[in-house]
Write an enzyme that holds these catalytic residues in place. Sequence first.
Site, PDB file in Angstrom:
ATOM      1  N   ASP A 153      -5.269  -6.563   6.086  1.00  0.00           N
ATOM      2  CA  ASP A 153      -6.544  -5.941   5.469  1.00  0.00           C
ATOM      3  C   ASP A 153      -7.618  -6.879   5.398  1.00  0.00           C
ATOM      4  OD1 ASP A 153      -8.242  -3.926   4.937  1.00  0.00           O
ATOM      5  OD2 ASP A 153      -7.104  -3.447   2.914  1.00  0.00           O
ATOM      6  N   TYR A 186       0.685  -1.207  -0.193  1.00  0.00           N
ATOM      7  CA  TYR A 186       0.015  -0.109  -0.199  1.00  0.00           C
ATOM      8  C   TYR A 186       0.919   1.191  -0.012  1.00  0.00           C
ATOM      9  CZ  TYR A 186      -4.135  -2.970   1.099  1.00  0.00           C
ATOM     10  OH  TYR A 186      -5.013  -4.041   1.026  1.00  0.00           O
ATOM     11  N   ASP A 239      -3.353 -18.314   1.745  1.00  0.00           N
ATOM     12  CA  ASP A 239      -4.309 -18.513   0.984  1.00  0.00           C
ATOM     13  C   ASP A 239      -5.064 -19.780   1.757  1.00  0.00           C
ATOM     14  OD1 ASP A 239      -1.968 -19.799   0.394  1.00  0.00           O
ATOM     15  OD2 ASP A 239      -2.390 -20.474  -1.436  1.00  0.00           O
ATOM     16  N   LYS A 299       3.241 -15.343   2.478  1.00  0.00           N
ATOM     17  CA  LYS A 299       3.105 -16.346   1.248  1.00  0.00           C
ATOM     18  C   LYS A 299       4.609 -16.637   0.808  1.00  0.00           C
ATOM     19  CE  LYS A 299       0.889 -17.728  -2.265  1.00  0.00           C
ATOM     20  NZ  LYS A 299       0.041 -18.997  -2.217  1.00  0.00           N
TER      21      LYS A 299
END
Length: 350
Positions: A241, A140, A217, A185
């Site tokens: 988020d 972000y 995931d 990840k």
Amino acid sequence: MEKKRIAVIAGDGIGVEIMREALNVLKVVAPDTFVFEYYKAGGEALDAFGVPLPEETLEGCKQSDAVLLGSLGGPKWDGVPSHLRPEKGLLGLRGGLGLFCNLRPALLYPQLAEACPLKNELVEGGLDIMVVRELTGGIYFGERGREGDSAFDTERYSKAEVERIGRKAFEIADNRTKRLCSIDKANILISSQLWREVINALSKEYPEVEVTHMYVDNAAMQLVRNPRQFDTIVTNNIFGDILSDEAAQITGSIGMLPSASLGEGRVGMYEPIHGSAPDIAGKDIANPIAMILSAALMLRHSFGMELEARRIEDAVSSVLDQGYRTADIMSEGMTLVGTKEMGRRIAEAL
Ligand code: NAD
């Protein structure tokens, strides 16, 4: 004892109504402890000063011991240019106060199990997950742009950035059930490999805390498959988020969930996770509990007043036990109350 200075930004929509109840509760649980100083931000600041975050507000917050925020924004300001949108006030406060750590507890009270969209057996006995999200780094805030037909955003974390959020998460896990799940990840992203290395290195300083790692995931799936396996979760900005919204939704009640944003500095900011709910503003029907529980988080994380924080949480629980409900959490056989009455009953239960 010197009184603690609380910067109060009630903000827009239901902000004013729910803030009033939270301040009343604070006055009951810790009389003569706080001085409340009132500031404007968001839409009301835009109307009054032409900017969503006046200098005076940011300065006042920096000089305070903690910030309590209601909610900012609403359809009235939909047409304003994007740099003036009320929500920019929120980003300005987070940046200005250096708040890199966002705590979002997802708590399902056993009394509200019906509000949970998951099967009853998955959440029997309630749910209590703390999501610790990095708030000022990652994709972000990374380099971004457009080149010809393509566009890019960059996920970048430094060791120091991961260390400071990791440390907060270990401390929080240590004070809870001592189980920390770090979500990344790392099978694909190099930034996640760094994240994992730093968390593993930090774990040596917190031998009491059991650390596990999970790919994001899988975590998204596990949260709805078996949410009770989680206690404290730590993750980066973008994963946090998404996962904190998922975790909040499985509790089914947006009007119940508080949040805390903490930084290196001494000032933390505390606010409900919901917005200004313009559809119900001014009608005395908003649920003040998320705001009241945000005040409890302030007592715990800014002032070490664990006992008083627990007293507020227990008072909320006992009012739910007595069957009082605002409209958003109403179910058959319960007693419907408005914002003021819910606040008053919680204050009385204290
Ligand atoms: P919202 O959270 O304000 O409302 C979503 C739904 O939940 C509405 O139906 C609302 O009535 C209900 N709701 C929310 N809080 C409630 C409460 N305490 N009690 C009972 N019901 C409640 O989200 P939205 O409608 O998408 O956004 C409205 C405005 O708030 C927008 O301007 C948005 O940008 C802003 N917003 C601000 C913040 C913030 O200040 N931190 C966060 C999210 C949205």
